[in-house]
Design an enzyme around this catalytic site. Structure first.
Site, mmCIF file in Angstrom:
data_model
loop_
_atom_site.group_PDB
_atom_site.id
_atom_site.type_symbol
_atom_site.label_atom_id
_atom_site.label_comp_id
_atom_site.label_asym_id
_atom_site.label_seq_id
_atom_site.Cartn_x
_atom_site.Cartn_y
_atom_site.Cartn_z
ATOM 1 N N SER A 30 0.813 -1.215 0.000
ATOM 2 C CA SER A 30 0.000 0.000 0.000
ATOM 3 C C SER A 30 0.846 1.264 0.000
ATOM 4 C CB SER A 30 -0.934 -0.002 1.216
ATOM 5 O OG SER A 30 -1.868 -1.055 1.128
ATOM 6 N N GLU A 52 9.682 -14.994 1.236
ATOM 7 C CA GLU A 52 10.990 -14.339 1.389
ATOM 8 C C GLU A 52 10.803 -13.289 2.471
ATOM 9 O OE1 GLU A 52 13.684 -11.467 1.057
ATOM 10 O OE2 GLU A 52 13.030 -11.316 -1.034
ATOM 11 N N CYS A 86 16.180 -6.412 2.531
ATOM 12 C CA CYS A 86 16.061 -7.651 3.313
ATOM 13 C C CYS A 86 17.390 -8.386 3.385
ATOM 14 C CB CYS A 86 14.978 -8.550 2.732
ATOM 15 S SG CYS A 86 15.185 -8.913 0.985
ATOM 16 N N GLU A 89 16.031 -6.672 12.927
ATOM 17 C CA GLU A 89 16.362 -6.114 11.619
ATOM 18 C C GLU A 89 16.240 -4.593 11.681
ATOM 19 O OE1 GLU A 89 15.435 -7.370 7.014
ATOM 20 O OE2 GLU A 89 13.850 -7.603 8.511
#
Length: 491
Positions: free
Chosen positions: A177, A249, A283, A388
């Site tokens: 979005s 993923e 990522c 992360e």
């Protein structure tokens, strides 16, 4: 260039609008730049209907005919590269040079899979009796739901859609979005190829509604998702209700390990290139730098000097030249991402980390900019070594022994990518085989190429994108056993 309005869905080859819309924000200014349809269950069902009806005729086309549509799609993207790059930068924030590279990458992946689709081979197996003949063929899975992320919103549409179409599947794509406009624009170039109606469909809107509709519909045979580990786990649980095929993923916590025999100039350059690409929102981006204690000070100095040269700003300022724009760091995608970086940094400072450079917000107060940051004196009890970061912060830790740093990395639940730098060929094999990651970079940090399998292990996901492995994700095996009659009509 006139403002491009992209406020429609692609369903059954047609542009569809909705009464409800979602605002799209420019992260460099915080301003609304467009509104896209808030597609719900109704629109998603229409897209699934179209994909289901288009599947049988599409899968019966020869791979060469499917290839022609894909090649033309790639050509269209390159012909409109600058316009597409401007759309991408405006809604995602990355520098225009990176956006141009992403559009070029889209074309590269599409062309590769256009070719690879012609190499879906079967197998003949020796039978267990004189009159038995065994063969194995590969067939397309069927209708696929493809859910793409906001950090590489162009590349991921291409990297998922191209192998699916090449394999003979039809698709319903749900873009993030935050960045739906580039997906809509890329699909427009696909529609211009004359691809049969219903083969490729795109629905923007709330992920929870569209995702649930894709999961509940038994005609959707596969889900491919790139995003957070948390959402990936939820999708995996829901897919189990129908034993629906799924590839994921997910998050990463990539280490970059530098040994004392490494080329430190090369290591510093490659680490900075990777860590600060897309404002650290990758990522497979480096999360933690492990420097051997013998070279930690030298490496830290080299990294800090390179980071201080990085220029932060908007890649979509009026008059910016895609060929000469000096901006290397754009904004984070939204306020939540900015606050997450600040919270992780604050935790590290409270626990003793030293800010070597950066460490604060920068730029226009309405944009989501953060200074490229390097931290030293980092310890494993700090949140940013385990969570992360997804931002422009590079924490540096030290280690003494090879096995010690391997054990450090094993504590992470993630296993997407890992990088290390050494000139010792014996260590290359030892480390590459011991590190728990689906992808390993040795003396380099670039991993995303069309011919190689991109993906992780542990909580970083299942399945692969790229290479013939990525095509296999959209194919089913079928075993055929034929019993031959003898000349007398018996068996």
């Amino acid at each position: 260039m006139e403002k491009t309005t992209l406020n429609y869905l692609w369903i059954n080859g047609e542009k569809i609008s909705t009464s409800e819309t979602i605002d799209v924000i420019n992260p460099a200014t915080g301003e609304v730049i467009d509104q896209v349809p808030n597609g719900c269950e109704k629109e998603t069902k229409l897209a699934i209907n179209a994909a289901y009806e288009a599947f049988k005729p599409w899968k019966k086309l020869t791979p060469g005919k499917r290839e022609a549509y894909l090649v033309k799609w790639a050509d269209n993207l390159l012909e409109n590269r600058d316009e597409l790059a401007a759309i991408l930068t405006e809604e995602q924030g990355k520098p225009i040079s990176e956006s141009r590279g992403e559009i070029e990458g889209c074309a590269t992946f599409i062309r590769w899979y256009a070719e690879e689709g012609k190499r879906v081979y079967g197998e003949v197996i020796t039978g267990s009796s004189e009159n038995q003949r065994i063969s194995v063929i590969k067939q397309p899975v069927g209708v696929c739901g493809l859910i793409t992320p906001w950090n590489f919103p162009g590349a991921m549409v291409a990297r998922k859609t191209a192998p699916a179409l090449a394999a003979g599947c039809t698709v319903v794509v749900k873009p993030a979005s935050e960045t739906p406009r580039i997906a809509i624009a890329i699909f427009e170039q696909l529609m211009k190829t004359g691809i049969p109606a219903g083969v490729a469909n795109l629905v923007t809107g709330k992920a929870s509604v569209i995702g649930e509709t894709l999961l509940e519909d038994r005609r959707v045979k596969k889900i491919s998702f790139t995003g957070s580990t948390e959402i990936g786990k939820q999708l995996m649980k829901r897919a189990a209700d129908q034993v629906k095929r799924i590839s994921l993923e997910l998050g990463g916590n990539a280490p970059a390990i530098v040994f004392p025999d490494a080329n430190l100039d090369l290591a510093a350059e490659k680490i900075v290139d990777n860590k600060f690409e897309n404002c650290g929102q990758m990522c497979n981006g480096i999360n933690v730098i492990y420097a051997h204690e013998e070279i930690k000070e030298k490496l830290t100095e080299k990294i800090v000097n390179l980071v201080k040269e990085l220029k932060v700003g908007s890649g979509s300022v009026p008059g910016s030249d895609p060929g000469t724009d000096p901006i290397q760091i754009g904004p984070l995608v939204n306020e939540a991402a900015l606050k997450n970086v600040e919270e992780l940094l604050q935790d590290a400072k409270e626990k003793g980390a030293t800010v070597e450079t950066g460490g604060e917000r920068t730029g226009d107060s309405t944009g989501y900019f953060f200074q490229p940051t390097v931290l030293s004196d980092v310890t494993l009890d700090m949140k940013l070594t385990q969570d992360e970061i997804f931002g422009p912060v590079a924490p540096i830790l030290s280690f003494q022994r090879e096995q010690e740093v391997v054990e450090f990395t094993e504590k992470s639940p993630y296993g997407l990518a890992a990088y290390f730098f050494t000139r010792d060929v014996n260590r290359v094999y030892r480390m590459a085989e011991e590190l728990d990651s689906g992808m390993i970079g040795v003396n380099g940090t670039s991993l995303s190429v069309p011919q190689a399998p991109f993906g992780g292990i542990k909580e970083s996901g299942i399945g692969r994108e790229g290479g013939f492995y990525g095509l296999e994700e959209f194919l089913e095996l079928k075993y055929i056993s034929l019993t031959l009659e003898n000349e007398e009509g018996g068996y």
